[in-house]
Design a protein around this motif. Structure first.
Motif, short mmCIF file in Angstrom:
data_model
loop_
_atom_site.label_atom_id
_atom_site.label_comp_id
_atom_site.label_asym_id
_atom_site.label_seq_id
_atom_site.Cartn_x
_atom_site.Cartn_y
_atom_site.Cartn_z
N MET A 65 18.84 13.16 -19.62
CA MET A 65 17.47 13.15 -19.61
C MET A 65 17.08 13.43 -18.32
N ILE A 66 16.10 14.23 -18.13
CA ILE A 66 15.28 14.28 -16.77
C ILE A 66 14.27 13.61 -16.64
N LEU A 67 14.16 12.86 -15.56
CA LEU A 67 12.76 12.30 -15.35
C LEU A 67 11.94 12.98 -14.39
N VAL A 68 10.72 13.32 -14.43
CA VAL A 68 9.82 14.08 -13.60
C VAL A 68 8.75 13.05 -13.14
N ILE A 69 8.64 12.97 -11.86
CA ILE A 69 7.51 12.08 -11.28
C ILE A 69 6.79 12.93 -10.50
N GLY A 70 5.55 12.52 -10.49
CA GLY A 70 4.56 13.21 -9.74
C GLY A 70 3.04 13.42 -10.38
N GLU A 71 2.40 14.32 -9.80
CA GLU A 71 0.84 14.41 -10.04
C GLU A 71 0.77 15.18 -11.32
N ALA A 72 -0.34 14.80 -11.86
CA ALA A 72 -1.04 15.42 -13.08
C ALA A 72 -2.31 15.21 -12.77
N LEU B 189 2.92 18.09 -4.06
CA LEU B 189 1.89 16.99 -3.57
C LEU B 189 2.29 15.22 -3.31
N THR B 190 3.22 15.17 -4.44
CA THR B 190 3.56 13.75 -4.63
C THR B 190 4.34 13.31 -3.61
N MET B 191 5.17 14.35 -2.83
CA MET B 191 5.85 13.80 -1.71
C MET B 191 5.32 14.12 -0.32
N ALA B 192 3.79 14.54 -0.35
CA ALA B 192 3.31 14.88 0.90
C ALA B 192 2.01 13.93 0.89
N MET B 193 1.80 13.21 0.04
CA MET B 193 0.46 12.30 0.07
C MET B 193 0.81 10.92 0.15
N PRO C 271 -0.25 7.06 0.30
CA PRO C 271 0.75 6.09 0.50
C PRO C 271 2.13 6.26 -0.36
N GLY C 272 1.90 6.91 -1.19
CA GLY C 272 2.62 6.84 -2.36
C GLY C 272 4.12 7.55 -2.07
N ASN C 273 3.95 8.65 -1.33
CA ASN C 273 5.16 9.47 -1.00
C ASN C 273 6.20 8.62 -0.57
N ALA C 274 5.83 7.86 0.42
CA ALA C 274 6.74 6.83 1.19
C ALA C 274 7.56 5.83 0.31
N VAL C 275 6.85 5.51 -0.91
CA VAL C 275 7.42 4.47 -1.70
C VAL C 275 8.44 5.46 -2.56
N ILE C 276 8.13 6.54 -2.89
CA ILE C 276 9.00 7.45 -3.90
C ILE C 276 10.30 7.85 -2.97
N VAL D 257 9.78 17.69 4.95
CA VAL D 257 10.45 18.22 4.02
C VAL D 257 12.20 18.31 4.47
N GLU D 258 12.15 18.42 5.82
CA GLU D 258 13.59 18.22 6.14
C GLU D 258 14.31 16.89 5.59
N ARG D 259 13.50 15.88 5.84
CA ARG D 259 13.97 14.59 5.41
C ARG D 259 14.23 14.38 4.09
N VAL D 260 13.16 14.74 3.08
CA VAL D 260 13.58 14.87 1.68
C VAL D 260 14.74 15.68 1.13
N ASN D 261 14.92 16.78 1.91
CA ASN D 261 15.94 17.51 1.56
C ASN D 261 17.21 16.83 1.59
N SER D 262 17.24 16.08 3.08
CA SER D 262 18.53 15.42 3.00
C SER D 262 19.10 14.50 2.35
N PHE D 263 18.11 14.02 1.33
CA PHE D 263 18.60 13.23 0.17
C PHE D 263 18.47 14.04 -1.26
N SER D 264 18.46 15.01 -1.21
CA SER D 264 18.30 16.04 -2.55
C SER D 264 19.48 16.94 -2.70
N HIS D 265 20.18 16.97 -4.08
CA HIS D 265 20.97 17.80 -4.36
C HIS D 265 20.61 19.28 -4.71
#
Length: 325
Positions: free
Chosen positions: A1-8, A131-135, A137-142, A178-186
């Motif tokens: 199962m794929i969990l998608v998290i972010g803006e709607a 935007l979910t990873m850019a905005m 305060p929520g981006n830091a939590v995710i 982006v580089e920080r998030v990339n560092s923990f992405s497969h």
């Protein structure tokens, strides 16, 4: 199962033929990915913070009517995010946003699934980006939540960069993020325009060095979409595989990249290539398997481009087009 998290959110799309007239359409990159997964028939959950205002009801109705699973989404008290969209003569959307204090960015740690929750969902991948990873305060939590799962090697982490310069972000800050998030992405997906903007490059500049730096000495895989020129697959060890696109008459490109992500992840799910020890699963796929995955995902995206707005194909619709090639 794929969990998608972010803006709607709601796209207020200007009528090309009637200036000042707008249609309210459900959008948001991550909601679009969930929609495309649902139409493909892939097991998924969409985790969004959906407002209880009138626009939020429109969002829920649209997603639920297309089979998107919202059982873990949050009922938010904040207002819905609005994006005003104008489409140019080439079908390319231009965005301006109303985002301050809206529902999509208010994530708290308690709203995110625990390890036990993910196990009970049978989650094999987490998809996020845009935007979910850019905005704040929520981006830091995710970020903190997703990095913990990366460190645990429990699921595949997939990041669609999907930049939105129209929001006035500072280039240097965004590049570091982006580089920080990339560092923990497969898995990382970016358009050539995303990378050009992030690094201040001219159109047509060589992107190989940047992408290979993202990969480093890991099993990370990167996919750079190049519009009508197709998609480049970057594999560990400096391997690049170019996959051409299907020639079409473009109506608009809204949701094309989201459709690509969904159909790529859906195929990986079908192949049992998502889940724990993600780098091993990804590197074990052959070049030819990756070529076929990206070819199929690109065809799905091209079908979306032949339609107005984000209207991804169902699996039978995709198979019908593939049968003609």
């Amino acid at each position: 199962m794929i969990l998608v998290i972010g803006e709607a959110l709601i796209d207020l799309i200007e009528n090309r033929y009637q200036a000042g007239a707008f249609n309210a359409v459900v959008g948001g990159a991550n909601a679009n990915v969930a929609l495309a997964l649902a139409r493909r028939g892939t097991k998924h959950q969409f985790l969004g913070r959906i407002s209880n205002d009138r626009f939020g009801k429109i969002i829920r109705d649209r997603l639920e009517s297309n089979g998107v699973h919202l059982e873990h989404s949050i009922d938010a008290t904040e207002l819905t995010t609005l994006a005003v969209v104008s489409i140019d003569s080439h079908g390319v959307p231009n965005y301006s946003f109303y985002v301050n204090g809206t529902a999509d960015w208010g994530w708290t740690p308690a709203e995110l699934p625990s390890d036990v929750d993910l196990e009970n969902m049978h989650a094999t991948a987490i998809q996020f980006g845009c935007l979910t990873m850019a905005m704040a305060p929520g981006n830091a939590v995710i970020e903190e939540w997703a990095k913990a799962h990366y460190d645990q090697k429990s699921v595949t982490i997939s990041h669609d960069i999907n930049m939105r310069p129209a929001l006035g972000f500072e280039r240097d800050v965004e590049r570091q993020r982006v580089e920080r998030v990339n560092s923990f992405s497969h898995v990382i997906k970016a358009s050539d325009e995303d990378i050009q903007w992030l690094y201040g490059l001219d159109e047509g500049a060589d992107l190989d060095g940047i992408v290979n730096q993202w990969i480093g000495d890991t099993g990370r895989h990167v996919f750079v979409t190049r519009g009508g020129d197709g998609t480049s697959i970057y594999r560990p060890g400096g391997v690049r595989i170019d996959v051409p696109s299907r020639k079409i008459n473009v109506v608009d490109t809204v949701g094309a990249g989201d459709t690509f992500c969904a159909n790529m992840l859906g195929q990986l799910s079908d192949l049992d290539a998502l889940g724990s020890d993600a780098f091993d699963r990804l590197t074990n796929l052959s070049d030819e398997a990756w070529r076929e995955i990206v070819h199929t995902a690109g065809i799905a995206a091209s079908i979306t481009c032949e339609r107005a707005g984000c209207e991804p194909p169902t699996k039978p619709e995709l198979e019908d087009v593939l049968a003609t090639l």
